[in-house]
Motif scaffolding. Structure first.
Motif, PDB file in Angstrom:
ATOM      1  N   ALA A 223       0.827  -1.201   0.000  1.00  0.00           N
ATOM      2  CA  ALA A 223       0.000   0.000   0.000  1.00  0.00           C
ATOM      3  C   ALA A 223       0.864   1.254   0.000  1.00  0.00           C
ATOM      4  O   ALA A 223       0.548   2.242  -0.688  1.00  0.00           O
ATOM      5  CB  ALA A 223      -0.929   0.000   1.208  1.00  0.00           C
ATOM      6  N   ASP A 224       1.958   1.256   0.751  1.00  0.00           N
ATOM      7  CA  ASP A 224       2.859   2.405   0.781  1.00  0.00           C
ATOM      8  C   ASP A 224       3.471   2.658  -0.599  1.00  0.00           C
ATOM      9  O   ASP A 224       3.587   3.807  -1.045  1.00  0.00           O
ATOM     10  CB  ASP A 224       3.968   2.182   1.801  1.00  0.00           C
ATOM     11  N   VAL A 225       3.858   1.575  -1.273  1.00  0.00           N
ATOM     12  CA  VAL A 225       4.465   1.721  -2.605  1.00  0.00           C
ATOM     13  C   VAL A 225       3.455   2.310  -3.592  1.00  0.00           C
ATOM     14  O   VAL A 225       3.774   3.215  -4.376  1.00  0.00           O
ATOM     15  CB  VAL A 225       4.989   0.359  -3.097  1.00  0.00           C
TER      16      VAL A 225
ATOM     17  N   ALA B 234       1.148   6.854  -6.684  1.00  0.00           N
ATOM     18  CA  ALA B 234       0.047   7.757  -7.011  1.00  0.00           C
ATOM     19  C   ALA B 234       0.436   9.215  -6.779  1.00  0.00           C
ATOM     20  O   ALA B 234       0.081  10.101  -7.569  1.00  0.00           O
ATOM     21  CB  ALA B 234      -1.180   7.397  -6.180  1.00  0.00           C
ATOM     22  N   GLU B 235       1.174   9.475  -5.698  1.00  0.00           N
ATOM     23  CA  GLU B 235       1.548  10.849  -5.360  1.00  0.00           C
ATOM     24  C   GLU B 235       2.585  11.424  -6.322  1.00  0.00           C
ATOM     25  O   GLU B 235       2.554  12.626  -6.623  1.00  0.00           O
ATOM     26  CB  GLU B 235       2.093  10.898  -3.929  1.00  0.00           C
ATOM     27  N   HIS B 236       3.491  10.579  -6.801  1.00  0.00           N
ATOM     28  CA  HIS B 236       4.587  11.086  -7.619  1.00  0.00           C
ATOM     29  C   HIS B 236       4.395  10.880  -9.116  1.00  0.00           C
ATOM     30  O   HIS B 236       5.036  11.577  -9.919  1.00  0.00           O
ATOM     31  CB  HIS B 236       5.904  10.427  -7.183  1.00  0.00           C
ATOM     32  N   ALA B 237       3.525   9.944  -9.506  1.00  0.00           N
ATOM     33  CA  ALA B 237       3.308   9.709 -10.935  1.00  0.00           C
ATOM     34  C   ALA B 237       1.843   9.839 -11.332  1.00  0.00           C
ATOM     35  O   ALA B 237       1.523   9.737 -12.514  1.00  0.00           O
ATOM     36  CB  ALA B 237       3.821   8.314 -11.322  1.00  0.00           C
ATOM     37  N   GLY B 238       0.967  10.058 -10.351  1.00  0.00           N
ATOM     38  CA  GLY B 238      -0.442  10.254 -10.650  1.00  0.00           C
ATOM     39  C   GLY B 238      -1.251   8.967 -10.560  1.00  0.00           C
ATOM     40  O   GLY B 238      -0.692   7.865 -10.633  1.00  0.00           O
ATOM     41  N   PRO B 239      -2.589   9.088 -10.389  1.00  0.00           N
ATOM     42  CA  PRO B 239      -3.453   7.912 -10.269  1.00  0.00           C
ATOM     43  C   PRO B 239      -3.371   6.978 -11.465  1.00  0.00           C
ATOM     44  O   PRO B 239      -3.571   5.765 -11.338  1.00  0.00           O
ATOM     45  CB  PRO B 239      -4.857   8.524 -10.143  1.00  0.00           C
ATOM     46  N   GLY B 240      -3.075   7.541 -12.633  1.00  0.00           N
ATOM     47  CA  GLY B 240      -2.966   6.706 -13.830  1.00  0.00           C
ATOM     48  C   GLY B 240      -1.875   5.667 -13.717  1.00  0.00           C
ATOM     49  O   GLY B 240      -1.973   4.583 -14.318  1.00  0.00           O
ATOM     50  N   ALA B 241      -0.834   5.983 -12.946  1.00  0.00           N
ATOM     51  CA  ALA B 241       0.258   5.023 -12.776  1.00  0.00           C
ATOM     52  C   ALA B 241      -0.207   3.811 -11.979  1.00  0.00           C
ATOM     53  O   ALA B 241       0.213   2.680 -12.240  1.00  0.00           O
ATOM     54  CB  ALA B 241       1.443   5.697 -12.086  1.00  0.00           C
ATOM     55  N   VAL B 242      -1.082   4.026 -10.984  1.00  0.00           N
ATOM     56  CA  VAL B 242      -1.620   2.913 -10.209  1.00  0.00           C
ATOM     57  C   VAL B 242      -2.499   2.042 -11.093  1.00  0.00           C
ATOM     58  O   VAL B 242      -2.439   0.810 -11.039  1.00  0.00           O
ATOM     59  CB  VAL B 242      -2.423   3.430  -8.995  1.00  0.00           C
ATOM     60  N   THR B 243      -3.317   2.673 -11.930  1.00  0.00           N
ATOM     61  CA  THR B 243      -4.161   1.918 -12.861  1.00  0.00           C
ATOM     62  C   THR B 243      -3.304   1.096 -13.817  1.00  0.00           C
ATOM     63  O   THR B 243      -3.608  -0.079 -14.082  1.00  0.00           O
ATOM     64  CB  THR B 243      -5.056   2.880 -13.661  1.00  0.00           C
ATOM     65  N   ALA B 244      -2.237   1.695 -14.314  1.00  0.00           N
ATOM     66  CA  ALA B 244      -1.345   0.971 -15.227  1.00  0.00           C
ATOM     67  C   ALA B 244      -0.714  -0.229 -14.533  1.00  0.00           C
ATOM     68  O   ALA B 244      -0.588  -1.310 -15.125  1.00  0.00           O
ATOM     69  CB  ALA B 244      -0.260   1.914 -15.757  1.00  0.00           C
TER      70      ALA B 244
ATOM     71  N   VAL C  52      -5.068  -4.108   0.374  1.00  0.00           N
ATOM     72  CA  VAL C  52      -4.519  -3.108  -0.548  1.00  0.00           C
ATOM     73  C   VAL C  52      -5.601  -2.662  -1.531  1.00  0.00           C
ATOM     74  O   VAL C  52      -5.734  -1.477  -1.843  1.00  0.00           O
ATOM     75  CB  VAL C  52      -3.298  -3.675  -1.301  1.00  0.00           C
ATOM     76  N   ALA C  53      -6.412  -3.627  -2.011  1.00  0.00           N
ATOM     77  CA  ALA C  53      -7.479  -3.293  -2.951  1.00  0.00           C
ATOM     78  C   ALA C  53      -8.532  -2.391  -2.324  1.00  0.00           C
ATOM     79  O   ALA C  53      -9.195  -1.623  -3.023  1.00  0.00           O
ATOM     80  CB  ALA C  53      -8.130  -4.574  -3.475  1.00  0.00           C
ATOM     81  N   ALA C  54      -8.710  -2.469  -0.999  1.00  0.00           N
ATOM     82  CA  ALA C  54      -9.653  -1.591  -0.325  1.00  0.00           C
ATOM     83  C   ALA C  54      -9.233  -0.132  -0.469  1.00  0.00           C
ATOM     84  O   ALA C  54     -10.069   0.774  -0.501  1.00  0.00           O
ATOM     85  CB  ALA C  54      -9.766  -1.971   1.151  1.00  0.00           C
ATOM     86  N   GLN C  55      -7.922   0.105  -0.546  1.00  0.00           N
ATOM     87  CA  GLN C  55      -7.400   1.458  -0.713  1.00  0.00           C
ATOM     88  C   GLN C  55      -7.232   1.839  -2.177  1.00  0.00           C
ATOM     89  O   GLN C  55      -7.297   3.012  -2.533  1.00  0.00           O
ATOM     90  CB  GLN C  55      -6.047   1.580  -0.002  1.00  0.00           C
ATOM     91  N   PHE C  56      -7.017   0.825  -3.023  1.00  0.00           N
ATOM     92  CA  PHE C  56      -6.786   1.068  -4.444  1.00  0.00           C
ATOM     93  C   PHE C  56      -7.710   0.159  -5.262  1.00  0.00           C
ATOM     94  O   PHE C  56      -7.307  -0.927  -5.690  1.00  0.00           O
ATOM     95  CB  PHE C  56      -5.315   0.814  -4.798  1.00  0.00           C
ATOM     96  N   PRO C  57      -8.953   0.598  -5.498  1.00  0.00           N
ATOM     97  CA  PRO C  57      -9.935  -0.230  -6.206  1.00  0.00           C
ATOM     98  C   PRO C  57      -9.548  -0.548  -7.641  1.00  0.00           C
ATOM     99  O   PRO C  57     -10.171  -1.409  -8.276  1.00  0.00           O
ATOM    100  CB  PRO C  57     -11.217   0.612  -6.142  1.00  0.00           C
ATOM    101  N   GLN C  58      -8.518   0.126  -8.142  1.00  0.00           N
ATOM    102  CA  GLN C  58      -8.053  -0.196  -9.499  1.00  0.00           C
ATOM    103  C   GLN C  58      -7.664  -1.665  -9.613  1.00  0.00           C
ATOM    104  O   GLN C  58      -7.772  -2.264 -10.691  1.00  0.00           O
ATOM    105  CB  GLN C  58      -6.850   0.679  -9.880  1.00  0.00           C
ATOM    106  N   LEU C  59      -7.205  -2.258  -8.509  1.00  0.00           N
ATOM    107  CA  LEU C  59      -6.828  -3.678  -8.536  1.00  0.00           C
ATOM    108  C   LEU C  59      -8.045  -4.556  -8.806  1.00  0.00           C
ATOM    109  O   LEU C  59      -7.978  -5.509  -9.587  1.00  0.00           O
ATOM    110  CB  LEU C  59      -6.175  -4.067  -7.208  1.00  0.00           C
ATOM    111  N   CYS C  60      -9.179  -4.241  -8.156  1.00  0.00           N
ATOM    112  CA  CYS C  60     -10.408  -5.010  -8.368  1.00  0.00           C
ATOM    113  C   CYS C  60     -10.944  -4.795  -9.777  1.00  0.00           C
ATOM    114  O   CYS C  60     -11.418  -5.741 -10.424  1.00  0.00           O
ATOM    115  CB  CYS C  60     -11.468  -4.601  -7.355  1.00  0.00           C
TER     116      CYS C  60
END
Length: 236
Positions: free
Chosen positions: A87-89, A94-104, A172-180
């Protein structure tokens, strides 16, 4: 010996819960009394809790059967990953590359899982139900407590529910629904049909439930149908 059997009971609850003691006994080849002893111990340890089991057929009179699901502690007891670090990673990303990076990242992870599962799914042929069962088998290898259940058999709304009673990236998915979201898209791509996520561990449900539609069949005169939205899901 007792510990090994208790672990089997806990794993079966994670895969098939809500599940009754009688159903567990039949599935594991144990006596109902033995299963209840293990269920009581797991409940006393805070790993299981009672839950009302959904009724799929005609409702019977009397008190509903006692069924069991994993508690938060039960999920944690099965987990062997590094949720806090992951989750920290992702938060840093997300903070340094934007939410799109998490989705990618989520999409890339889903593609890698799909590559490991594709051979088994393709070997199951064109039958969607068999492909879904092969998908569940592969997910179990990946650390998911996955199982399948038929829904509305013989009707135009016939389908299969893919149930995941444990997910290795649940917190982790609870914080980042992009995984689901990426996972559901991966299921659609592997199975060749549009799937519908009905419930999610990451959203606080007791099981991830995904509806997979089967090819339409002719409807018999006077028959009734069951909508996927009213099919068996995590009861509340």
């Amino acid at each position: 010996m007792e510990t090994g059997t208790r672990d089997r009971v806990k794993q079966a609850v994670s895969e098939h819960g809500p599940i009754t003691a009688a159903e567990l006994a039949a599935r594991l080849g144990l006596t109902p009394a033995a299963v209840r002893r293990h269920l009581d111990c797991l409940a006393d340890a805070g790993l299981l809790e009672e839950h009302e089991k959904a009724v799929t057929g005609a409702r019977r009179r009397g008190r509903p059967a006692r069924a069991y699901v994993l508690t938060e502690a039960g999920h944690a007891d099965l987990r062997e990953d590094y949720d806090v670090l992951a989750a920290d990673v992702l938060r840093f990303l997300a903070e340094h590359a934007g939410p799109g990076a998490v989705t990618a990242y989520a999409q890339q992870r889903a593609r890698e899982v799909a590559q490991r599962l594709a051979r088994d799914v393709e070997a199951a042929g064109d039958d969607v139900a068999l492909r879904t069962e092969a998908l569940a088998t592969g997910l179990r290898r990946e650390g998911y407590a996955a199982s399948t259940r038929p829904v509305a058999t013989g009707t135009p709304l016939a389908g299969v529910q893919l149930c995941q009673g444990h997910c290795p990236v649940r917190d982790v998915a609870a914080q980042f629904p992009q995984l689901c979201e990426a996972e559901a898209e991966m299921f659609s791509d592997l199975l060749g049909v549009h799937v519908q996520r009905l419930a999610s561990l990451a959203h606080g449900d007791h099981v991830c439930t995904t509806f997979i539609p089967l090819p339409t069949v002719p409807r018999a005169p006077g028959s009734s149908t069951t909508s996927p939205d009213t099919a068996e899901r995590d009861p509340r």
